[in-house]
Design an enzyme around this catalytic site. Structure first.
Site, mmCIF file in Angstrom:
data_model
loop_
_atom_site.group_PDB
_atom_site.id
_atom_site.type_symbol
_atom_site.label_atom_id
_atom_site.label_comp_id
_atom_site.label_asym_id
_atom_site.label_seq_id
_atom_site.Cartn_x
_atom_site.Cartn_y
_atom_site.Cartn_z
ATOM 1 N N GLU A 178 -3.475 7.813 -5.667
ATOM 2 C CA GLU A 178 -3.574 7.060 -6.919
ATOM 3 C C GLU A 178 -4.771 7.533 -7.727
ATOM 4 O O GLU A 178 -5.879 7.623 -7.187
ATOM 5 C CB GLU A 178 -3.679 5.560 -6.630
ATOM 6 N N HIS A 204 -0.213 0.339 -10.178
ATOM 7 C CA HIS A 204 -0.946 -0.594 -9.316
ATOM 8 C C HIS A 204 -1.419 -1.811 -10.115
ATOM 9 O O HIS A 204 -2.611 -2.125 -10.165
ATOM 10 C CB HIS A 204 -2.136 0.117 -8.664
ATOM 11 N N ARG A 215 0.857 -1.184 0.000
ATOM 12 C CA ARG A 215 0.000 0.000 0.000
ATOM 13 C C ARG A 215 0.894 1.234 0.000
ATOM 14 O O ARG A 215 1.901 1.287 0.711
ATOM 15 C CB ARG A 215 -0.921 0.018 1.231
#
Length: 332
Positions: free
Chosen positions: A267, A286, A238
């Protein structure tokens, strides 16, 4: 009548088709996520919700849907969901664990190799026409991965899978976790150390811990200054586990040699983020679990959880098990 369901993004066909056969689906059509206000509007009368990690499913959202009975998260993590509020309301929360373990471990190792051997820089070197000499002893020198010391922060499923890969590279493996796993130490030939020792001794530090209040900014300026100047940081867990501003400073000023990141504090990462200016960091959007098979299997697990709940059964990957004391599974 089919139970009503809102899905915040399209998921792979293998799971989506099953869900559509069994639920009245309201599917958000865009690639970009719906706003919190839009989620509240859409789930007002819904009985089920399929959410992603980027969806803010907080107490306000949960309390806006009086008929909501299950939140099926399309992700392993669930820190975007207020579990306490959901459990209080008798709402079941599920996730998609285990299936992406090996795929994510593959990508963590891919990032490690990419940053150490300067793969992204080399690709740009060729594409930008800088490759003028066929071969030179000093061209694009990187660092070896084999035989080096790997520090694993968080020895969960993914951390263990990374350790198994590192054994094939003849790496010395250190790990830090809040729980010591002596069985895995024997099985994998790894050594338990405290976080400071891991940071000081590792050539590569890879993070595989969930985001909790205790792990927020676990790696900050103090920790980055402990690392070797020749060391690399890899994060596929994370973004908020790492203090991104401190990391930029570490990379810019040479406290560490480089970093490879699949996750960020914000993000998508802002296009004016200073990290984008640096050559010694590899950035990915990601995508650690982004293979056809893994993402399809995740969709199947979401469908399996929803169908089990519909049948009045406990969903296979129920997160908030205390909800069983509040309400039985099922839409009736």
């Amino acid at each position: 009548m089919k139970p009503s369901l809102f899905m915040t993004r399209e998921i792979p066909k293998r799971g989506l088709d099953i869900i559509r056969e069994n639920f009245d689906v309201d599917l958000w059509p865009d690639e970009a996520p719906p706003s919190k206000e839009e989620i509240i509007r859409r789930i007002k009368d819904k009985q089920a919700l399929v959410s992603l990690l980027t969806d803010p499913i907080d107490e306000e959202v949960i309390n806006s849907a009086p008929n909501l009975r299950i939140i099926a998260q399309y992700a392993v993590g669930f820190d975007n969901i207020d579990l306490k509020a959901a459990t209080k309301r008798g709402i079941y929360v599920t996730n998609t664990p285990e299936v992406l373990t090996e795929t994510t471990a593959d990508f963590a190792f891919a990032l490690m190799l990419a940053v150490a051997r300067r793969v992204v820089e080399a690709d740009k070197y060729v594409r930008n026409g800088k490759w003028k000499v066929a071969w030179h002893p000093l061209m694009m020198l990187g660092e070896d991965v084999h035989g080096r010391t790997l520090g694993i922060v968080g020895l969960g499923r993914i951390g263990c899978a990374v350790a198994r890969r590192a054994k094939g590279f003849d790496m010395k493996i250190l790990y830090y976790d809040v729980i010591r796993r002596e069985d895995l130490e024997r099985e994998l030939g790894i050594k338990y150390v405290d976080l400071e020792t891991l940071l000081r001794e590792s050539d590569f530090v890879t993070i595989h811990t969930p985001l909790t209040p205790e792990t927020y900014h676990l790696i900050g300026e103090k920790q980055l200054r402990m690392m070797k100047k020749t060391a690399f940081l890899i994060n596929t867990s994370r973004g908020k586990v790492v203090d991104q501003k401190a990391l930029y400073k570490a990379l810019k000023e040479g406290w560490i040699a480089g970093a490879a990141l699949d996750v960020f504090e914000q993000e998508p990462i802002s296009m004016d983020d200073p990290l984008l200016e640096l050559e010694n960091v590899v950035l990915a959007p990601h995508i650690a679990s982004a293979t056809h098979e893994t993402r399809s299997k995740m969709a199947e697990i979401v469908a399996e959880n929803l169908l089990a709940f519909k049948r009045g059964e406990i969903p296979p990957t129920l997160v908030n098990k205390d909800v069983l004391n509040v309400r039985k599974p099922g839409f009736s």
